[in-house]
Design a protein around this motif. Sequence first.
Motif, short mmCIF file in Angstrom:
data_model
loop_
_atom_site.label_atom_id
_atom_site.label_comp_id
_atom_site.label_asym_id
_atom_site.label_seq_id
_atom_site.Cartn_x
_atom_site.Cartn_y
_atom_site.Cartn_z
N LEU A 77 4.86 0.98 -4.70
CA LEU A 77 3.50 0.55 -4.38
C LEU A 77 2.64 0.43 -5.63
CD1 LEU A 77 2.90 2.66 -1.14
CD2 LEU A 77 3.14 0.18 -1.26
N LEU A 78 2.97 1.23 -6.65
CA LEU A 78 2.25 1.15 -7.92
C LEU A 78 2.81 0.07 -8.84
CD1 LEU A 78 1.77 4.96 -8.73
CD2 LEU A 78 0.12 3.38 -7.71
N GLY A 79 3.89 -0.59 -8.40
CA GLY A 79 4.49 -1.64 -9.21
C GLY A 79 5.49 -1.11 -10.22
N ILE A 80 6.06 0.08 -9.95
CA ILE A 80 6.98 0.75 -10.88
C ILE A 80 8.34 0.91 -10.21
CG2 ILE A 80 7.43 2.88 -12.17
CD1 ILE A 80 4.34 3.24 -12.28
N LEU A 137 -0.58 -1.99 -1.84
CA LEU A 137 -1.09 -1.02 -0.86
C LEU A 137 -1.69 -1.73 0.35
CD1 LEU A 137 -2.63 1.36 -3.51
CD2 LEU A 137 -0.98 2.11 -1.79
N LEU A 138 -2.41 -2.81 0.10
CA LEU A 138 -2.99 -3.59 1.21
C LEU A 138 -1.89 -4.17 2.10
CD1 LEU A 138 -5.84 -5.43 -0.72
CD2 LEU A 138 -6.18 -3.91 1.24
N GLU A 139 -0.83 -4.68 1.47
CA GLU A 139 0.29 -5.22 2.25
C GLU A 139 0.98 -4.13 3.05
OE1 GLU A 139 1.38 -9.04 -0.65
OE2 GLU A 139 2.40 -7.11 -0.95
N LYS A 140 1.02 -2.93 2.51
CA LYS A 140 1.63 -1.79 3.21
C LYS A 140 0.86 -1.46 4.49
CE LYS A 140 4.56 1.86 3.12
NZ LYS A 140 6.04 1.72 3.21
N THR A 141 -0.42 -1.82 4.52
CA THR A 141 -1.23 -1.55 5.71
C THR A 141 -1.43 -2.81 6.56
OG1 THR A 141 -3.25 -1.84 4.39
CG2 THR A 141 -2.45 0.40 4.68
N GLY A 142 -0.62 -3.84 6.30
CA GLY A 142 -0.58 -4.99 7.21
C GLY A 142 -1.34 -6.23 6.78
#
Length: 565
Positions: free
Chosen positions: A556-559, A147-152
């Motif tokens: 994003l949840l690793g699934i 999720l952090l990577e998704k926000t840059g």
Amino acid sequence: MNYQNEIITILHQPLQNKLSAEQIENLIETPKHTHMGDVALPCFELSKIERKNPAQIALELAPQLNTENTIISQVEAAGPYVNFFLDKSQFATQLLKTIITEGQQYGTQSYGAGKTITMDVSHPNIAKPFSMGHLRSTVIGNAIGNLLEKTGYNVERLNYLGDWGTQFGKLIAAYKLWGDEEKVRANPIQELLNLYVYFHEKAEEDSSLDQLGRDWFKKLEQGDEEATKLWKWFREESLEAFQTIYDLLHVSFDSYKGESSFHAQSDQIIEMLDQKGLLEESDGAQVVRLDDLNMPPALIKKSDGTTLYTTRDLAAAIYRKETYQHAESLYVVGNEQSLHFNQVRAVLHKLGYDWSDEITHIAFGMMLKDGKKMSTRKGKVVFLEEALEKAIQYAKENVEEKNPDLAQKDEVARKIGVGAVIFHDLKNDRRNDIEFSYDEMLRFDGDTAPYLQYTYARAKSILRKAGATSTSYQFHEADWNYAWPIIQKLASFPEVIQQAVYYYDPSKMAKYLLKLAQHFNSYYANVRILEESPYQPSRLALVESVSVVIKEGLSLLGIEAPEEM
């Protein structure tokens, strides 16, 4: 695309001297009934400021709002509310075009760009099997990292292995007393666990064994050749076993520097504390007093001269700041370690490190078995590899029964089984304890990963049957009852990502996906998506958008999301 942001901007123009954009955001709400609009501003707060009747304020405010070139089709005053009606067709068209064009990039944000965050995650103890308890740190940390990577943000995932401490002295002592090299080489982790459990059973009868364990750890700290050789062997065997688990979970790390990597720096930490006048003696041990912060002393060095994990954590924290120059340093560790991290932060601050407030403890509850905490030393533990294998086998049997002709059944079963285990954890608020339950974890209906995966596979099946999608998004009025809740959910995906990041809580994404899937399955049951009509292209566009968001949300949840089930 967030229509609420557009409404906030519209309202802020005439209200900027009375309410901030943030205050307006907190005030606006969704009306209970559709005839009352899509968004409403209650005027009670403005009534306090202006000392006027809220209904009168609504009447005066509504005509002042400029909605030209926006997705707002109508604004009306209704009692003490200003109600906004969206041009649903225009909004849906823009949204679906955005999702289909951007694909898996939909929801990506850049506010973390240029900043690095370090994450201390997983950190299993070597020479012990990977238990369900360690699953929590691993999957919660992995999801937060995604999720952090998704926000840059640039995320450095650090697996701070539990590979140092008195327990390894006890394990070496147990191996020396009762170990069988052939047995350990044949089945290293299980045999080492058996020795560890047996040691604690015997120590209850003979307290001298605890001292023997401490003596062996002191030898290890002093570089004793035999102790070091055994410790290295235990560590290598453990890493190999852990990698099997990480491969199944599709989890990777940027560093495996464990506690042992910072043993050598412990003397420097002790010297720094001494030079600052922070060290005090207490019953032969060295401590840093934290009375001024209403905390018990931080134990730095035991009376026998060996160090503790607090000392090593201080060294690791300094190393991480110097190496990564992080904006924040996250520790995904159980609730019971809250005091420890408060002490580490406090000691770093007393040493003069202003960045100590960048340390954040991402606490989570325990994985319980029959309502009690799992314990390796008492032999009361569920092994993660066993749970994953059982889940995969259950998934395979289910697939065999429902779709025996499915290609790549083993791979699909792996995705379903592993996904079920991960989601069982992540759908819960991380701070809560979770009761380990195969029945709850492996259900293929309800609030589970298989339910979401099946919804995704259903959407992909519809698209395959249709053969192609279209760029037409003109919805039929009859569809809105079922389509509009989906549109609203799809539009809020970027905001859910922000919320999950802000609270470091993957359950916000898990719950969002379940709601989206419920809306979609209701749409599927009530709308003839594949029926030839002028509205089929817009229906297919909606299906494609749902498939994009469910797949990305699960990722994003690793699934993983299988295309067919």
